[in-house]
Design an enzyme around this catalytic site. Structure first.
Site, PDB file in Angstrom:
ATOM      1  N   SER A 176      -1.197   2.852  -8.114  1.00 25.71           N
ATOM      2  CA  SER A 176      -2.203   3.436  -8.996  1.00 25.71           C
ATOM      3  C   SER A 176      -1.522   4.285 -10.062  1.00 25.71           C
ATOM      4  O   SER A 176      -0.486   4.913  -9.813  1.00 25.71           O
ATOM      5  CB  SER A 176      -3.123   4.315  -8.149  1.00 25.71           C
ATOM      6  OG  SER A 176      -3.917   5.134  -8.966  1.00 25.71           O
TER       7      SER A 176
ATOM      8  N   TYR B 268      -4.743  11.154  -1.559  1.00 28.13           N
ATOM      9  CA  TYR B 268      -4.814   9.730  -1.907  1.00 28.13           C
ATOM     10  C   TYR B 268      -3.628   9.327  -2.785  1.00 28.13           C
ATOM     11  O   TYR B 268      -2.914   8.361  -2.505  1.00 28.13           O
ATOM     12  CB  TYR B 268      -6.136   9.408  -2.624  1.00 28.13           C
ATOM     13  CG  TYR B 268      -6.099   8.057  -3.293  1.00 28.13           C
ATOM     14  CD1 TYR B 268      -6.150   6.892  -2.538  1.00 28.13           C
ATOM     15  CD2 TYR B 268      -5.944   7.941  -4.676  1.00 28.13           C
ATOM     16  CE1 TYR B 268      -6.068   5.641  -3.148  1.00 28.13           C
ATOM     17  CE2 TYR B 268      -5.859   6.705  -5.292  1.00 28.13           C
ATOM     18  CZ  TYR B 268      -5.923   5.559  -4.520  1.00 28.13           C
ATOM     19  OH  TYR B 268      -5.827   4.327  -5.126  1.00 28.13           O
TER      20      TYR B 268
ATOM     21  N   LYS C 135      -0.058   6.735  -2.238  1.00 31.76           N
ATOM     22  CA  LYS C 135       0.454   5.651  -3.096  1.00 31.76           C
ATOM     23  C   LYS C 135       1.930   5.880  -3.409  1.00 31.76           C
ATOM     24  O   LYS C 135       2.736   4.948  -3.383  1.00 31.76           O
ATOM     25  CB  LYS C 135      -0.363   5.570  -4.385  1.00 31.76           C
ATOM     26  CG  LYS C 135      -1.797   5.109  -4.169  1.00 31.76           C
ATOM     27  CD  LYS C 135      -1.851   3.689  -3.626  1.00 31.76           C
ATOM     28  CE  LYS C 135      -3.241   3.239  -3.295  1.00 31.76           C
ATOM     29  NZ  LYS C 135      -3.305   1.996  -2.524  1.00 31.76           N
TER      30      LYS C 135
END
Ligand code: NAD
Ligand code: WQD
Length: 336
Positions: A124, A148, A152
Site C-alpha cells: 500500500s 495496518y 504492510k
C-alpha cells in the site's frame, strides 16, 4: 499459469480473478470470507464464462495452506488476504499483526516447501507515510502512522529477506494507491460492511440516499482547494497491473507503485462523480480526520517502464462504474 489468489472473494481480489481468467490463467481462490461472500465468485464466473476453484480456508492456518499447495500445482501466488481498516487496526492491533503477518509467513513457507517461485504481494502507498509527493519506489519509507500500515511494511521486509534466501524467487511488492470503481458489468465492486471508511463508497452511499451527506475531512490542507489529494485508480486497472506483474516478473524483489500519477482532491472527486452521473451530492466540511495526510500520489513510471503497464481508465469511468455497482448490488452484498 495456475495462480493461487488469497482473498480472491474480496474487492481487489475478485477483479483480479476476472483479469487473470480473461488472460488465460487458471485460478484457485483461498478466502475465509471474513470480509466477503462466496457468491462474488459466481459473478466472476458469470463475467468471464470461466470456472474458479474456491477453497474456504484461513490462510494463517498452516495445515490448510499446505494441503492446498499439495492438491494443486501452483505457478504463483497473489496474496490479497488481510484486514485493511486503518481505524480498526488502531483499536485492534494484534488482530491486524496476527492476520496480515502470519498469513504472509505461512504462504511464503508453503512456496518454499512446494517450490512455488512467483509471489505478488498487496502492499500500500501507506508505507510511504507523509513523504514528499509524488511517491517514488526508491524513497526511504517513513514509519506508518497505524498498525495496518506497519503490517504492510513488515510484510515487505519479510518477503525481501525470504527472496534473498531464495534467489530463484520472483517477488512483486505492489503499492496500491486509492482503488475505486468496479467492473463495468456492475456485477462486482466494493461492498464495505457498515459505514464506509473510504471516500468513494461513502459518496455512492450518499448518492443512493443510504447516508445523508458526505462529510469532507478538512478544507485547510495546503492543496489545490484545501481538501485532501489522492491518486484514485480504477480497480480494473489495478487488476491488470497484477497480471502484468505476474507475466513480466524476473527473479529478485521488485517494488511497483500502482497508481495513475494524477492527484485529485476530495472536491474534484465529488465534482467528477456529479458530472459523471448527473446528480448533486450533499456535502459538509468537517474537521480533519486524525492520521490523514494532505497529499498522496504516485510516480507511476517504473511500472510503465518495466511492466509495460499504465492505468487507462479516467476519473469519470471510475465514478460511473462505482455508481453502477452501488445501484445494482450494494446493501445485498455483504453479510446479508
Ligand atoms: P477486502 O477486504 O475486500 O479483501 C480481502 C479478502 O481477504 C476478503 O475477501 C477477506 O475475506 C479475505 N481474508 C482476510 N483475512 C483472511 C485470512 N486470514 N484467510 C483467508 N482470507 C482472508 O480488501 P481489498 O480492498 O480487496 O484489499 C485486498 C488487499 O489489498 C489487502 O491486503 C489490503 O490491505 C490491500 N490494499 C487495499 C487497499 C484498498 O484501498 N482497498 C489499498 C492498498 C492495499
Ligand atoms: C481519501 C480522501 C480523506 C472519507 C485509505 C488507507 C490506505 C489505503 C486506502 C489500504 C482523504 C477524504 C474520506 C470521507 C473525506 N488502504 N475523506 N470524507 O485515507 O487516502 O487511504 O484507504 O491500504 O492505507 O489509509 O483513503 O478513501 O479514506 O480518503 O473527506 O468520508 O477522502 O480525508 O483526503 P485514504 P480514503
Amino acid at each position: 499459469m495456475n495462480i493461487l489468489v488469497t482473498g480472491g472473494a474480496g474487492y481487489i481480489g475478485s477483479h483480479t480473478c476476472v483479469s487473470l481468467l480473461e488472460t488465460g490463467h487458471t485460478v484457485v481462490v483461498a478466502d475465509n470470507l471474513c470480509n466477503s461472500r462466496a457468491d462474488t465468485l459466481d459473478r466472476v464466473k458469470q463475467i468471464t464464462g470461466k470456472d474458479v476453484i474456491f477453497s474456504r480456508i484461513d490462510v494463517t492456518d498452516e495445515a490448510a495452506v499446505n494441503s492446498l499447495f499439495a492438491d494443486y500445482s501452483f505457478d504463483g501466488v497473489i496474496h490479497f488476504a488481510g484486514h485493511k481498516a486503518v481505524g480498526e487496526s488502531v483499536a485492534k492491533p494484534l488482530k491486524y499483526y496476527r492476520n496480515n503477518i502470519i498469513s504472509t509467513i505461512v504462504l511464503a513457507e508453503a512456496c518454499q516447501r512446494y517450490g512455488v517461485k512467483r509471489f505478488v504481494f498487496s502492499s500500500s502507498a501507506t508505507v510511504y507515510g507523509d513523504n514528499e509527493v509524488p511517491f517514488v519506489e526508491s524513497m526511504p519509507l517513513l514509519p506508518a502512522t497505524n498498525p495496518y500500515g506497519e503490517t504492510k511494511a513488515v510484510c515487505e521486509r519479510i518477503l525481501i529477506d525470504a527472496a534473498k534466501a531464495n534467489p530463484d524467487w520472483s517477488v512483486a511488492l505492489l503499492r496500491y494507491f486509492n482503488p475505486v470503481g468496479a467492473h463495468e458489468s456492475g456485477l462486482i465492486g466494493d461492498a464495505p460492511d457498515g459505514i464506509p471508511n473510504n471516500l468513494m463508497p461513502y459518496i455512492t452511499q450518499v448518492a443512493k440516499g443510504k447516508l445523508d451527506k458526505l462529510r469532507i475531512f478538512g478544507d485547510d490542507y495546503p492543496t489545490v482547494d484545501g481538501t485532501g489529494v489522492r491518486d484514485y485508480i480504477h480497480v480494473m486497472d489495478l487488476a491488470e497491473g497484477h497480471v502484468a506483474a505476474l507475466d513480466k516478473l524476473t527473479s529478485g524483489v521488485h517494488v511497483y507503485n500502482l497508481g495513475t500519477g494524477q492527484g485529485t482532491s476530495v472536491l474534484q472527486l465529488v465534482k467528477a462523480f456529479e458530472d459523471a452521473n448527473g446528480m448533486k451530492l450533499s456535502c459538509a466540511i468537517v474537521a480533519r480526520r486524525p492520521g490523514d495526510i494532505a497529499e498522496c500520489y504516485a510516480n507511476a513510471s517504473k511500472a510503465k517502464r518495466e511492466l509495460g503497464w499504465v492505468a487507462k481508465r479516467d476519473l469519470l469511468e471510475m465514478c460511473r462504474d462505482a455508481w453502477r455497482f452501488e445501484k445494482n448490488f450494494m446493501g445485498s452484498c455483504l453479510h446479508s
